[in-house]
Design a protein around this motif. Structure first.
Motif, mmCIF file in Angstrom:
data_model
loop_
_atom_site.group_PDB
_atom_site.id
_atom_site.type_symbol
_atom_site.label_atom_id
_atom_site.label_comp_id
_atom_site.label_asym_id
_atom_site.label_seq_id
_atom_site.Cartn_x
_atom_site.Cartn_y
_atom_site.Cartn_z
ATOM 1 N N GLY A 269 -17.199 37.236 31.960
ATOM 2 C CA GLY A 269 -16.584 38.499 32.702
ATOM 3 C C GLY A 269 -15.713 38.175 33.564
ATOM 4 N N ASP A 272 -9.463 40.379 33.500
ATOM 5 C CA ASP A 272 -8.613 40.020 32.157
ATOM 6 C C ASP A 272 -7.097 40.488 32.831
ATOM 7 O OD1 ASP A 272 -7.275 38.784 29.917
ATOM 8 O OD2 ASP A 272 -7.993 40.648 28.849
ATOM 9 N N SER A 299 -10.673 41.342 25.283
ATOM 10 C CA SER A 299 -11.380 41.772 26.564
ATOM 11 C C SER A 299 -11.934 43.075 26.396
ATOM 12 C CB SER A 299 -10.386 41.672 27.823
ATOM 13 O OG SER A 299 -9.445 42.804 27.589
ATOM 14 N N LYS A 300 -12.935 43.363 27.021
ATOM 15 C CA LYS A 300 -13.464 44.462 26.908
ATOM 16 C C LYS A 300 -13.693 45.193 28.362
ATOM 17 C CE LYS A 300 -17.935 44.658 25.366
ATOM 18 N NZ LYS A 300 -19.009 43.944 24.879
ATOM 19 N N ASP A 301 -13.165 46.466 28.803
ATOM 20 C CA ASP A 301 -13.199 47.063 30.157
ATOM 21 C C ASP A 301 -12.724 46.112 31.171
ATOM 22 O OD1 ASP A 301 -14.998 48.771 28.798
ATOM 23 O OD2 ASP A 301 -16.657 47.793 29.237
ATOM 24 N N GLY A 302 -11.398 45.368 30.438
ATOM 25 C CA GLY A 302 -10.794 44.730 31.521
ATOM 26 C C GLY A 302 -11.204 43.453 31.785
ATOM 27 N N ARG A 303 -12.338 42.797 30.967
ATOM 28 C CA ARG A 303 -12.903 41.596 31.330
ATOM 29 C C ARG A 303 -13.098 40.730 29.999
ATOM 30 N NH1 ARG A 303 -15.213 40.422 36.521
ATOM 31 N NH2 ARG A 303 -15.302 42.161 37.910
ATOM 32 N N THR A 304 -13.034 39.506 30.076
ATOM 33 C CA THR A 304 -13.190 38.785 29.071
ATOM 34 C C THR A 304 -14.195 37.572 29.347
ATOM 35 O OG1 THR A 304 -12.002 37.565 27.651
ATOM 36 C CG2 THR A 304 -10.963 37.358 29.486
ATOM 37 N N GLN A 332 -18.305 36.835 36.379
ATOM 38 C CA GLN A 332 -19.700 37.472 36.432
ATOM 39 C C GLN A 332 -20.780 36.303 36.528
ATOM 40 O OE1 GLN A 332 -19.277 40.300 33.633
ATOM 41 N NE2 GLN A 332 -18.709 42.034 35.207
#
Ligand code: ASP
Ligand code: MG
Length: 403
Positions: A269, A272, A299-304, A332
């Motif tokens: 998380g 990104d 990336s998913k929802d601005g995170r990778t 995360q």
């Protein structure tokens, strides 16, 4: 000037008087041709380890320059002993230490890089003696302190000397007959390779085929020195490490290598946005930690998630660096795993053969081995797997591609 032959002998070849006599037999061959010989020697087997262990008794953090001063003595012993013996046998020779040539290096103690070798000086010495017995592994920096070239560094000393003298070939003598298609300790079907390209050898060496120090192959490639890896204890030809040719290209896979010295790090998380990878890998690089595989997920929802591998020894330092970045890059969770290893199939022939990856994946599937990470280059396919499957994976890949 006569022809100059460069020969390097590893620690097991100089481990006792009897072995040193075998070394001398190999040196006599070019001498009988009227050639001059440069013999580069390693420390007697186990000696470098003994010295390192000694240092650890004296200090938890031995001063790097003193450390080099200490560990370089292993090679000084070999060259002096060998020269004594050779002189008694009537050979005109002398021992030469790195600083006496000099072999000039930078000042990265423990992993110094060769910058220059005074070939004139070597040639002058060869006018007086027929054999120069040069201490491998060591050099000297700009302020005159002794340096060492990293474990296995005598290979690099030998190739560098060969390059400096524009020798066409450097013979590396060891206790095995050559470079094998994989580790014979793991796979009984492993066989000697007759010829292998520099690039394939670099991949083999960097992945646990510990016959040659990687840097020596880089040097050989750069200066186009053919390296003949062969046994001290037999007359059989070994493996030629040389420029690529069409015969090599016809073979799909030349060898299967593995590396158990792998640890996996995952940042879960990560935000990104531009610059995140730079923020992660810059401090790692600044701390001279080598990163091998790197994978970033879409990336998913601005995170990778970003996963990469380092050597096991570097894992703790790497984790510390990344923990220090938490405020800056806001991941995360930070995960790591030391129980991973990498298996690879290597071959310049992959460039023009399709389906190598699919075939490798089927072989892994048939043994129920899960693949954790994959990386590819033009001449290599690597899979990160659970450590405990390493041997099985090597055997099945070898059987699939090499037979
Ligand atoms: N003696 C050194 C080592 O064990 C260098 C060498 O043998 O190539 O790493
Ligand atoms: Mg070695």
């Amino acid at each position: 000037m006569k022809n100059i032959v460069v020969q390097k002998f590893g620690g097991t070849s100089v481990r006792n008087l009897e072995c040193m006599r075998q070394v001398l037999n190999n040196v006599r061959r070019p001498l009988a041709n009227g050639d001059k010989v440069i013999v580069v020697l390693s420390a007697m087997a186990g000696e470098t380890n003994r010295l390192i262990a000694l240092a650890r008794q004296w200090s938890d953090h031995p001063d790097p320059a003193e450390m080099d001063s200490l560990v370089s003595t292993g090679e000084q012993i070999s060259v002096a002993l060998f020269s004594m013996m050779a002189k008694d046998e009537g050979i005109k020779c002398r021992s030469v230490l790195g600083f006496q040539i000099p072999i000039e290096t930078d000042n990265s103690y423990g992993k110094a890089r060769i910058e220059d070798i005074d070939s004139e000086k070597l040639l002058k010495m060869l006018e007086i003696d027929d054999v120069l017995v040069v201490a491998g592994f060591q050099g000297v920096d700009a302020i005159g302190r002794i340096t060492t070239l990293g474990r296995g560094g005598s290979d690099t000393s030998a190739v560098a000397v060969a390059a400096a003298l524009k020798a066409e070939m450097c013979e590396i003598y060891t206790d095995v007959p050559g470079v094998f298609t994989t580790d014979p300790n793991i796979c009984a079907e492993a066989r000697k390779i007759d010829r292998i390209s520099y690039d394939e050898m670099l991949e083999m060496a960097s992945m646990g085929a510990k016959v040659l120090q990687i840097r020596s192959v880089e040097f050989a490639k750069k200066y186009n020195v053919a390296v003949h890896v062969r046994s001290t204890f037999s007359d059989e030809p070994g493996t030629m490490v040389t420029q690529e040719d069409t015969v090599m290209e016809a073979v799909q896979v030349s060898g299967v290598a593995y590396d158990k010295d792998q640890a996996q790090v995952t940042l879960v998380g990560v935000i990104d946005e531009p610059g995140v990878c730079a923020s992660i890998f810059t401090p790692i690089a600044e701390n001279k930690i080598l990163v091998d595989m790197i994978v970033q997920n879409p990336s998913k929802d601005g995170r990778t998630d970003i996963t990469f591998t380092v050597t096991r020894a570097d894992l703790d330092a790497t984790l510390k660096l990344i923990e220090g970045l938490k405020g800056e890059i806001g991941y995360q969770a930070l995960l790591s795993d030391k129980n991973v290893s990498k298996v690879s199939v290597i071959g310049v022939g992959m460039r023009n053969h399709s389906g190598v990856a699919a075939k490798a994946f089927r072989a892994m599937r048939d043994e129920n081995i899960n693949i954790l990470m994959i990386s590819t280059s033009e001449i290599k396919l690597s899979c990160l797997i659970e450590d405990k499957y390493t041997e099985l994976a090597v055997r099945t890949l070898h059987q699939t591609f090499v037979g």
